[in-house]
Motif scaffolding. Structure first.
Motif, PDB file in Angstrom:
ATOM      1  N   GLY A 149      -8.816   1.759   0.339  1.00 43.21           N
ATOM      2  CA  GLY A 149      -7.723   2.738   0.336  1.00 43.21           C
ATOM      3  C   GLY A 149      -6.432   2.074  -0.097  1.00 43.21           C
ATOM      4  N   LEU A 150      -5.363   2.845  -0.057  1.00 41.21           N
ATOM      5  CA  LEU A 150      -4.062   2.335  -0.487  1.00 41.21           C
ATOM      6  C   LEU A 150      -3.184   1.885   0.681  1.00 41.21           C
ATOM      7  CD1 LEU A 150      -3.277   4.994  -3.234  1.00 41.21           C
ATOM      8  CD2 LEU A 150      -4.201   2.680  -3.527  1.00 41.21           C
ATOM      9  N   ASP A 151      -3.744   1.880   1.874  1.00 43.53           N
ATOM     10  CA  ASP A 151      -2.958   1.515   3.058  1.00 43.53           C
ATOM     11  C   ASP A 151      -2.976   0.006   3.291  1.00 43.53           C
ATOM     12  OD1 ASP A 151      -5.267   1.307   5.549  1.00 43.53           O
ATOM     13  OD2 ASP A 151      -5.808   2.321   3.681  1.00 43.53           O
ATOM     14  N   PHE A 152      -2.106  -0.427   4.197  1.00 47.09           N
ATOM     15  CA  PHE A 152      -1.943  -1.839   4.530  1.00 47.09           C
ATOM     16  C   PHE A 152      -3.243  -2.443   5.064  1.00 47.09           C
ATOM     17  CE2 PHE A 152      -1.101  -4.916   7.962  1.00 47.09           C
ATOM     18  CZ  PHE A 152      -0.563  -5.943   7.212  1.00 47.09           C
ATOM     19  N   ALA A 153      -3.953  -1.731   5.938  1.00 53.12           N
ATOM     20  CA  ALA A 153      -5.187  -2.259   6.543  1.00 53.12           C
ATOM     21  C   ALA A 153      -6.260  -2.477   5.474  1.00 53.12           C
ATOM     22  CB  ALA A 153      -5.690  -1.311   7.620  1.00 53.12           C
ATOM     23  N   SER A 154      -6.370  -1.573   4.515  1.00 54.72           N
ATOM     24  CA  SER A 154      -7.366  -1.719   3.455  1.00 54.72           C
ATOM     25  C   SER A 154      -7.072  -2.940   2.599  1.00 54.72           C
ATOM     26  CB  SER A 154      -7.385  -0.470   2.567  1.00 54.72           C
ATOM     27  OG  SER A 154      -7.838   0.645   3.291  1.00 54.72           O
ATOM     28  N   GLU A 155      -5.808  -3.155   2.288  1.00 59.36           N
ATOM     29  CA  GLU A 155      -5.441  -4.331   1.492  1.00 59.36           C
ATOM     30  C   GLU A 155      -5.716  -5.614   2.267  1.00 59.36           C
ATOM     31  OE1 GLU A 155      -1.528  -4.134  -0.207  1.00 59.36           O
ATOM     32  OE2 GLU A 155      -1.835  -2.065  -0.840  1.00 59.36           O
TER      33      GLU A 155
END
Length: 134
Positions: free
Chosen positions: A66-72
């Protein structure tokens, strides 16, 4: 000179041990031609397994889900781990090839022939079975 090490004494390589008939001292060991060939084949087979593992994997290229902080953060962690594992495989592959080459050089010295490269022998002399070797 009691209690000190004697630098420069004794054989410094397997080749020197093979030529001298064994190490000096209280214990000894002897590798015959068949044993050396067997050990070379086993180290080459182990190197082939590491090489196969490196070829089968595609580590270090995980995209974030995803594009969220946790995914990165998750993809970065997975890529760091994958890259470290790939380096581990590469180091072990090189170590196995080096050990096989050391034994091949020792065998060549024992037989009094020119040194052969184990990676080249492995490419030109593949057995028909499932394990590769020389």
């Amino acid at each position: 000179m009691s209690g000190s090490l004697r630098h420069g004494s004794g054989p410094r390589s397997l080749s020197e041990i093979a030529r001298s008939g064994g190490p000096t001292g209280s214990g000894s060991f002897v590798y015959d031609e068949a044993t050396l060939r067997s050990l070379i084949s086993k180290w080459v087979a182990l190197a082939d397994h590491y090489d196969g593992s490196m070829r089968r994997i595609n580590l270090g290229a995980v995209e974030p889900p995803g594009l969220d902080f946790a995914s990165e953060a998750l993809s970065k962690s997975a890529n760091t781990s994958g890259t470290a594992y790939l380096k581990y495989l590469e180091q072990n592959y090189r170590y196995c090839v080096e050990q096989a080459q050391l034994l091949q050089d020792t065998l060549d010295d024992y037989l009094g022939v020119e040194h052969q490269n184990v990676t080249e022998l492995n490419k030109t002399d593949q057995p028909t079975g499932s394990q590769s070797g020389i």
